[in-house]
Write a protein that holds these residues in place. Sequence first.
Motif, PDB file in Angstrom:
ATOM      1  N   GLN A 255      86.975 -45.064 -10.026  1.00 44.98           N
ATOM      2  CA  GLN A 255      85.812 -45.951  -9.875  1.00 44.98           C
ATOM      3  C   GLN A 255      84.598 -45.409 -10.619  1.00 44.98           C
ATOM      4  O   GLN A 255      83.938 -46.124 -11.383  1.00 44.98           O
ATOM      5  CB  GLN A 255      85.479 -46.115  -8.395  1.00 44.98           C
ATOM      6  N   LEU A 256      84.299 -44.127 -10.401  1.00 49.26           N
ATOM      7  CA  LEU A 256      83.138 -43.528 -11.035  1.00 49.26           C
ATOM      8  C   LEU A 256      83.286 -43.515 -12.557  1.00 49.26           C
ATOM      9  O   LEU A 256      82.335 -43.823 -13.286  1.00 49.26           O
ATOM     10  CB  LEU A 256      82.935 -42.107 -10.507  1.00 49.26           C
ATOM     11  N   GLY A 257      84.485 -43.176 -13.044  1.00 50.74           N
ATOM     12  CA  GLY A 257      84.702 -43.158 -14.483  1.00 50.74           C
ATOM     13  C   GLY A 257      84.551 -44.530 -15.105  1.00 50.74           C
ATOM     14  O   GLY A 257      83.979 -44.679 -16.195  1.00 50.74           O
ATOM     15  N   ALA A 258      85.052 -45.561 -14.423  1.00 49.80           N
ATOM     16  CA  ALA A 258      84.947 -46.921 -14.953  1.00 49.80           C
ATOM     17  C   ALA A 258      83.496 -47.382 -15.001  1.00 49.80           C
ATOM     18  O   ALA A 258      83.054 -47.985 -15.993  1.00 49.80           O
ATOM     19  CB  ALA A 258      85.773 -47.879 -14.100  1.00 49.80           C
ATOM     20  N   ASP A 259      82.736 -47.094 -13.957  1.00 44.62           N
ATOM     21  CA  ASP A 259      81.332 -47.502 -13.940  1.00 44.62           C
ATOM     22  C   ASP A 259      80.517 -46.734 -14.972  1.00 44.62           C
ATOM     23  O   ASP A 259      79.619 -47.286 -15.606  1.00 44.62           O
ATOM     24  CB  ASP A 259      80.747 -47.325 -12.547  1.00 44.62           C
ATOM     25  N   ARG A 260      80.836 -45.461 -15.128  1.00 49.87           N
ATOM     26  CA  ARG A 260      80.102 -44.664 -16.119  1.00 49.87           C
ATOM     27  C   ARG A 260      80.399 -45.166 -17.531  1.00 49.87           C
ATOM     28  O   ARG A 260      79.480 -45.270 -18.366  1.00 49.87           O
ATOM     29  CB  ARG A 260      80.475 -43.186 -15.972  1.00 49.87           C
ATOM     30  N   LEU A 261      81.643 -45.494 -17.815  1.00 47.28           N
ATOM     31  CA  LEU A 261      81.989 -46.008 -19.135  1.00 47.28           C
ATOM     32  C   LEU A 261      81.317 -47.359 -19.386  1.00 47.28           C
ATOM     33  O   LEU A 261      80.814 -47.626 -20.485  1.00 47.28           O
ATOM     34  CB  LEU A 261      83.510 -46.142 -19.263  1.00 47.28           C
TER      35      LEU A 261
END
Length: 272
Positions: A255-261
């Motif tokens: 989740q965090l990686g997707a939002d950061r990207l």
Amino acid sequence: MTRAPARARTLVASALSVTVLLITAACVAYERDVPRALPQGVTEPPAAPSPSPSATASSSAVTGRSTPVLNDEQLKAALITEADLGPPWAAAQGPALWRDGTLKATADDGDCRRLLEVLYTEEPFGVPAGPRASVTLDDTAEGTQLREQIGAHGPEDVERALEWLRTLPETCARFRVKTARSGTQDVEVTELPLPDTAGDARAALRVTLTGGAPDAAPARLTVDLAAVRVGEDTIVLTNGGFGEVRAEVTQAMTQLGADRLAEVARQGRLRV
């Protein structure tokens, strides 16, 4: 006063870290439609250089994009870090030994054999076209390893790969493999639910391999594989090892990686 054993203190710290990262990921997901600054510790990515018409055409032909790809620095800015996980996570010192020891295996069924190849290469979408970035982190308490990769792939290839991954908990629910170093392994494949807000499309699996060489005690390897499309980029995240592999870590970091990207891509578009 009696001191708690070091192992107990480590487990408590790890549990607190998991709680914090879950709350952080949930907050990021809730606010994903609100313009915001990049996460703490991630510097604002530099603007992508304006590509020449020929370069843009070449990029679009390979990836099916109508806009330029993110550059290397932007992709690196989108990666998760050990700071997102907290202790006992740290930058990895090298690839996990279980990759060659257990994941190099053969299976009779074609789909199951392909799954093993994907787990080993960590490339469910194939080799990325154009810029890419990756990070590898170790849980020094459990001996597990997490790896995130970001890259660009053709949209049709991405959708086909995600659809195929979703079929594996049924087509490869249970099977047996032979490895070169770890004897015969019994494999179980189950779906790993991901947050609906993690990217634009997603699929994830939990794969467990149980067995070992004839002269060794049975061992259990667990590997989580999450594959996500974020706009016109993809994230592949693996989390595995012989220790405790926490599904909530895989879910929260996806989740965090997707939002950061998505945020890095949004910032990049504002500068084009």
